[in-house]
Design a protein around this motif. Sequence first.
Motif, short mmCIF file in Angstrom:
data_model
loop_
_atom_site.label_atom_id
_atom_site.label_comp_id
_atom_site.label_asym_id
_atom_site.label_seq_id
_atom_site.Cartn_x
_atom_site.Cartn_y
_atom_site.Cartn_z
N PHE A 149 0.85 -1.19 0.00
CA PHE A 149 0.00 0.00 0.00
C PHE A 149 0.88 1.24 0.00
CE2 PHE A 149 -2.32 3.23 2.57
CZ PHE A 149 -3.37 3.45 1.72
N ARG A 150 0.66 2.14 -0.95
CA ARG A 150 1.41 3.38 -1.09
C ARG A 150 2.92 3.16 -1.02
NH1 ARG A 150 -2.78 7.48 1.76
NH2 ARG A 150 -4.21 7.49 -0.01
N ARG A 151 3.35 2.27 -1.90
CA ARG A 151 4.77 1.98 -2.12
C ARG A 151 5.49 1.40 -0.91
NH1 ARG A 151 6.59 6.61 -6.44
NH2 ARG A 151 4.67 6.48 -7.63
N GLY A 152 4.74 0.71 -0.06
CA GLY A 152 5.37 0.07 1.08
C GLY A 152 4.62 -1.19 1.49
N TYR A 153 5.33 -2.10 2.12
CA TYR A 153 4.74 -3.33 2.63
C TYR A 153 4.00 -3.02 3.93
CZ TYR A 153 7.52 -5.79 -0.80
OH TYR A 153 8.07 -6.23 -1.98
N ARG A 154 2.84 -3.61 4.09
CA ARG A 154 2.02 -3.40 5.28
C ARG A 154 1.55 -4.75 5.79
NH1 ARG A 154 3.97 1.51 4.94
NH2 ARG A 154 3.01 2.82 3.35
N GLN A 155 1.08 -4.73 7.03
CA GLN A 155 0.54 -5.94 7.62
C GLN A 155 -0.91 -5.68 8.03
OE1 GLN A 155 3.15 -7.38 10.67
NE2 GLN A 155 4.73 -7.92 9.22
N VAL A 156 -1.71 -6.68 7.92
CA VAL A 156 -3.12 -6.60 8.30
C VAL A 156 -3.23 -6.84 9.80
CG1 VAL A 156 -5.37 -7.72 8.02
CG2 VAL A 156 -3.89 -7.37 6.03
N VAL A 157 -4.02 -6.01 10.46
CA VAL A 157 -4.29 -6.20 11.89
C VAL A 157 -5.71 -6.74 12.02
CG1 VAL A 157 -4.52 -5.07 14.13
CG2 VAL A 157 -2.74 -4.31 12.52
N LEU A 158 -5.83 -7.91 12.59
CA LEU A 158 -7.14 -8.52 12.79
C LEU A 158 -7.62 -8.23 14.19
CD1 LEU A 158 -6.49 -11.98 11.12
CD2 LEU A 158 -7.52 -9.96 10.10
N GLU A 159 -8.86 -7.83 14.31
CA GLU A 159 -9.42 -7.53 15.64
C GLU A 159 -10.41 -8.55 16.04
OE1 GLU A 159 -10.66 -3.47 16.03
OE2 GLU A 159 -9.06 -2.81 14.74
#
Length: 164
Positions: free
Chosen positions: A154-164
């Motif tokens: 996302f937006r030129r960077g790696y991200r992690q999903v946070v599950l709630e």
Amino acid sequence: MTHVSPDDFRGALGSWAAGVAVVTTRHEDLVYGITVSSFASLSVDPLLVLVCLANTNRIPGMIRDSGRFAISMLADDQEEVSRYFASSGREPALDFEGEFGTIEWHTGSPIIDGAIAHLDCELHELLPGGDHTIAVGRVLGAAFDAGRKPLVYFRRGYRQVVLE
């Protein structure tokens, strides 16, 4: 009609969070793979997916020649894997240098070990798409690990999903 700059186009598309996958193929004794984010389901009947591949890359030709490919959807701890397959200048090899474990699947295309899901495909069709080739694959095998989280770009960077 207004002119859209390539930077504005990339910025707008970068605002769409995308999962990260590696497309692999084996042709003769050589394997090759690249990181992609342009991947989608196409049809349930028949089971079809599509992936968009840069024409400047060698993988569209290898997929055409082999008639098969696999898609490994990466887990949130596989950023290093994504970066490896995104690096340019790599040549097809006898294996992936032993750096990343692979397993064989129905068509013989490599599957990335530790991926949260994978699809094993037989080439259905290659279509032109501007500076890309659209590879449509008929899914012959699929598996997933419901306990893992995806790697997201996302937006030129790696991200992690946070599950709630």
